[in-house]
Design an enzyme around this catalytic site. Structure first.
Site, PDB file in Angstrom:
ATOM      1  N   HIS A 135       0.826  -1.215   0.000  1.00 17.29           N
ATOM      2  CA  HIS A 135       0.000   0.000   0.000  1.00 17.29           C
ATOM      3  C   HIS A 135       0.858   1.262   0.000  1.00 17.29           C
ATOM      4  CE1 HIS A 135      -3.382  -2.647   1.080  1.00 17.29           C
ATOM      5  NE2 HIS A 135      -4.169  -1.643   0.739  1.00 17.29           N
ATOM      6  N   LYS A 139      -1.060   4.991   4.660  1.00 16.83           N
ATOM      7  CA  LYS A 139      -2.038   4.104   5.302  1.00 16.83           C
ATOM      8  C   LYS A 139      -1.704   3.947   6.790  1.00 16.83           C
ATOM      9  CE  LYS A 139      -4.280  -0.394   4.674  1.00 16.83           C
ATOM     10  NZ  LYS A 139      -5.597   0.186   4.980  1.00 16.83           N
TER      11      LYS A 139
HETATM   12  N1  NAI Z   1     -13.023  -0.930   1.698  1.00 14.39           N
HETATM   13  C1  NAI Z   1     -12.337  -0.361   0.703  1.00 14.39           C
HETATM   14  O1  NAI Z   1     -12.475  -0.755  -0.483  1.00 14.39           O
HETATM   15  C2  NAI Z   1     -11.398   0.744   1.008  1.00 14.39           C
HETATM   16  C3  NAI Z   1     -11.206   1.109   2.301  1.00 14.39           C
HETATM   17  N2  NAI Z   1     -10.357   2.136   2.619  1.00 14.39           N
HETATM   18  C4  NAI Z   1     -10.303   2.472   4.014  1.00 14.39           C
HETATM   19  O2  NAI Z   1     -11.021   3.694   4.190  1.00 14.39           O
HETATM   20  C5  NAI Z   1     -10.450   4.432   5.273  1.00 14.39           C
HETATM   21  C6  NAI Z   1     -10.068   5.815   4.766  1.00 14.39           C
HETATM   22  O3  NAI Z   1      -8.977   5.703   3.886  1.00 14.39           O
HETATM   23  P1  NAI Z   1      -8.319   7.002   3.207  1.00 14.39           P
HETATM   24  O4  NAI Z   1      -9.345   7.782   2.474  1.00 14.39           O
HETATM   25  O5  NAI Z   1      -7.124   6.520   2.483  1.00 14.39           O
HETATM   26  O6  NAI Z   1      -7.864   7.813   4.511  1.00 14.39           O
HETATM   27  P2  NAI Z   1      -7.756   9.401   4.675  1.00 14.39           P
HETATM   28  O7  NAI Z   1      -6.963   9.624   5.911  1.00 14.39           O
HETATM   29  O8  NAI Z   1      -7.323  10.011   3.388  1.00 14.39           O
HETATM   30  O9  NAI Z   1      -9.282   9.845   4.920  1.00 14.39           O
HETATM   31  C7  NAI Z   1      -9.980   9.701   6.104  1.00 14.39           C
HETATM   32  C8  NAI Z   1     -10.775  10.993   6.285  1.00 14.39           C
HETATM   33  O10 NAI Z   1     -11.717  10.811   7.322  1.00 14.39           O
HETATM   34  C9  NAI Z   1     -11.738  12.005   8.088  1.00 14.39           C
HETATM   35  N3  NAI Z   1     -12.318  11.710   9.388  1.00 14.39           N
HETATM   36  C10 NAI Z   1     -11.742  11.163  10.483  1.00 14.39           C
HETATM   37  N4  NAI Z   1     -12.621  11.057  11.486  1.00 14.39           N
HETATM   38  C11 NAI Z   1     -13.804  11.542  11.004  1.00 14.39           C
HETATM   39  C12 NAI Z   1     -15.096  11.686  11.559  1.00 14.39           C
HETATM   40  N5  NAI Z   1     -15.347  11.353  12.834  1.00 14.39           N
HETATM   41  N6  NAI Z   1     -16.073  12.205  10.797  1.00 14.39           N
HETATM   42  C13 NAI Z   1     -15.843  12.569   9.510  1.00 14.39           C
HETATM   43  N7  NAI Z   1     -14.626  12.471   8.919  1.00 14.39           N
HETATM   44  C14 NAI Z   1     -13.632  11.956   9.669  1.00 14.39           C
HETATM   45  C15 NAI Z   1     -10.282  12.448   8.136  1.00 14.39           C
HETATM   46  O11 NAI Z   1     -10.162  13.816   8.504  1.00 14.39           O
HETATM   47  C16 NAI Z   1      -9.875  12.189   6.685  1.00 14.39           C
HETATM   48  O12 NAI Z   1     -10.189  13.311   5.846  1.00 14.39           O
HETATM   49  C17 NAI Z   1      -9.258   3.585   5.765  1.00 14.39           C
HETATM   50  O13 NAI Z   1      -9.666   2.783   6.851  1.00 14.39           O
HETATM   51  C18 NAI Z   1      -8.916   2.732   4.557  1.00 14.39           C
HETATM   52  O14 NAI Z   1      -8.269   1.540   4.914  1.00 14.39           O
HETATM   53  C19 NAI Z   1      -9.688   2.828   1.656  1.00 14.39           C
HETATM   54  C20 NAI Z   1      -9.815   2.480   0.343  1.00 14.39           C
HETATM   55  C21 NAI Z   1     -10.683   1.399  -0.098  1.00 14.39           C
HETATM   56  O1  LIG Z   2      -6.079   2.263   3.029  1.00 11.30           O
HETATM   57  C1  LIG Z   2      -6.277   1.918   1.833  1.00 11.30           C
HETATM   58  O2  LIG Z   2      -5.825   2.565   0.883  1.00 11.30           O
HETATM   59  C2  LIG Z   2      -7.068   0.723   1.576  1.00 11.30           C
HETATM   60  N1  LIG Z   2      -7.649   0.122   2.582  1.00 11.30           N
HETATM   61  C3  LIG Z   2      -8.429  -1.056   2.529  1.00 11.30           C
HETATM   62  C4  LIG Z   2      -7.741  -2.181   3.284  1.00 11.30           C
HETATM   63  O3  LIG Z   2      -7.129  -1.930   4.325  1.00 11.30           O
HETATM   64  O4  LIG Z   2      -7.853  -3.334   2.854  1.00 11.30           O
HETATM   65  C5  LIG Z   2      -8.821  -1.429   1.116  1.00 11.30           C
HETATM   66  C6  LIG Z   2      -7.742  -1.182   0.102  1.00 11.30           C
HETATM   67  O5  LIG Z   2      -6.706  -2.097   0.309  1.00 11.30           O
HETATM   68  C7  LIG Z   2      -7.235   0.254   0.187  1.00 11.30           C
END
Ligand code: NAI
Ligand SMILES: O=C(O)C1=N[C@H](C(=O)O)C[C@H](O)C1
EC number: 1.17.1.8
Length: 250
Positions: A135, A139
């Site tokens: 990643h 992350k």
């Molecule tokens: N299931 C999937 O397919 C995917 C899951 N993810 C997951 O999604 C999550 C976010 O990932 P990213 O966007 O890369 O992180 P990021 O750090 O870029 O975004 C997270 C955002 O949430 C905000 N935030 C934190 N607490 C909050 C609250 N209480 N209310 C509203 N906003 C709040 C932060 O200020 C930040 O802007 C991670 O856990 C990541 O692993 C990411 C990509 C794909």
């Molecule tokens: O943090 C990310 O970027 C992502 N988070 C998810 C995970 O932890 O599996 C999904 C994807 O891998 C991207």
């Protein structure tokens, strides 16, 4: 036909900002709120949100879901950090709000969902299996939610088939050298500038190996899964874990 009223939590984040654009572009949806850290959750009820797309951080997701489920707002959750204890708390809130649906998807991309499916299928046929996830360096959690789920599914498939533990003669190792142990499956996490989200499942048997690799090259890869989740979760009460259940792949 009235549009589905959708809100995004974590709207300024890497995936959240992409989700805001995807919801805005969806003809059958209306974006009613796009909230970041510090914004009031009351906005969700005030704007009549039917579904929340939760893409925040492991330290925020539980409080957000407690509010959503408590107000009968369905949720599609991509945020990672799920443990049995956390799932138990969520199930308790859902039991008190039996018409509300929550989808938790460790990964919304079709390729990653299929990787998990293929890995589950292949796992009993090889002596050895290890997972490597790679990643971007921003992350905050390791191993990834996807790798954790993949390892759990592999372990379950091998248990069910009565597969012996993988051979490993290691007697001395630096801490971490053999990865994290997830249900007996080694999981290795790489963090590298230039990457987004990638995973390899390495399987090995006598005289052959099989590698199942998936690459998410852009956050757009997660959007069809998020939109599908939002459309389906409103008529699926209770907890659904994994997008495969909405793809008829389970
Ligand atoms: N299931 C999937 O397919 C995917 C899951 N993810 C997951 O999604 C999550 C976010 O990932 P990213 O966007 O890369 O992180 P990021 O750090 O870029 O975004 C997270 C955002 O949430 C905000 N935030 C934190 N607490 C909050 C609250 N209480 N209310 C509203 N906003 C709040 C932060 O200020 C930040 O802007 C991670 O856990 C990541 O692993 C990411 C990509 C794909
Ligand atoms: O943090 C990310 O970027 C992502 N988070 C998810 C995970 O932890 O599996 C999904 C994807 O891998 C991207």
């Amino acid at each position: 036909m009235s549009k589905l009223r959708v809100a995004v939590l974590g709207a300024k984040g890497r995936i959240g900002s992409e989700a805001v654009r995807a919801v805005e572009a969806a003809e059958d949806m209306e974006l009613v709120a796009a909230l970041g850290r510090g914004d009031k959750l009351e906005t969700l009820a005030e704007t009549g949100a039917q579904v929340v797309v939760e893409l925040t951080t492991p330290d925020s997701v539980l409080a957000n879901l407690e509010y959503c489920v408590g107000h009968g707002i369905h949720a599609v959750v991509g945020t990672t950090g799920w443990t049995e204890e956390r799932l138990g708390r969520l199930k308790g809130w859902l039991a008190a709000s039996p018409e509300t649906g929550v989808l938790i998807a460790p990964n919304f991309s079709i390729g990653a969902v299929l990787t998990m499916k293929f890995a589950q299928l292949a796992a009993p046929y090889f002596e050895s299996v290890e997972v490597v996830e790679l990643h971007h360096p921003n992350k905050v959690d390791a191993p990834s939610g996807t790798a954790t789920r993949t390892a759990q599914l592999i372990a379950a498939a091998r248990r069910e088939a009565g597969t012996a533990p993988a051979p490993d003669a290691t007697q001395t190792a630096l801490d971490g050298a053999r990865g994290a142990d997830v249900d007996g499956i080694p999981v290795h996490a790489v963090r590298l500038r230039g990457l987004l989200a990638h995973q390899e499942v390495l399987l090995g048997g006598e005289g052959e190996t099989l590698t199942i690799r998936h690459d998410s090259l852009h956050h757009s890869s997660f959007m069809p899964g998020i939109l599908l989740g939002a459309r389906r979760v409103v008529s699926t009460p209770g907890l659904t874990f994994g997008l495969e259940h909405f793809l008829d792949l389970s």
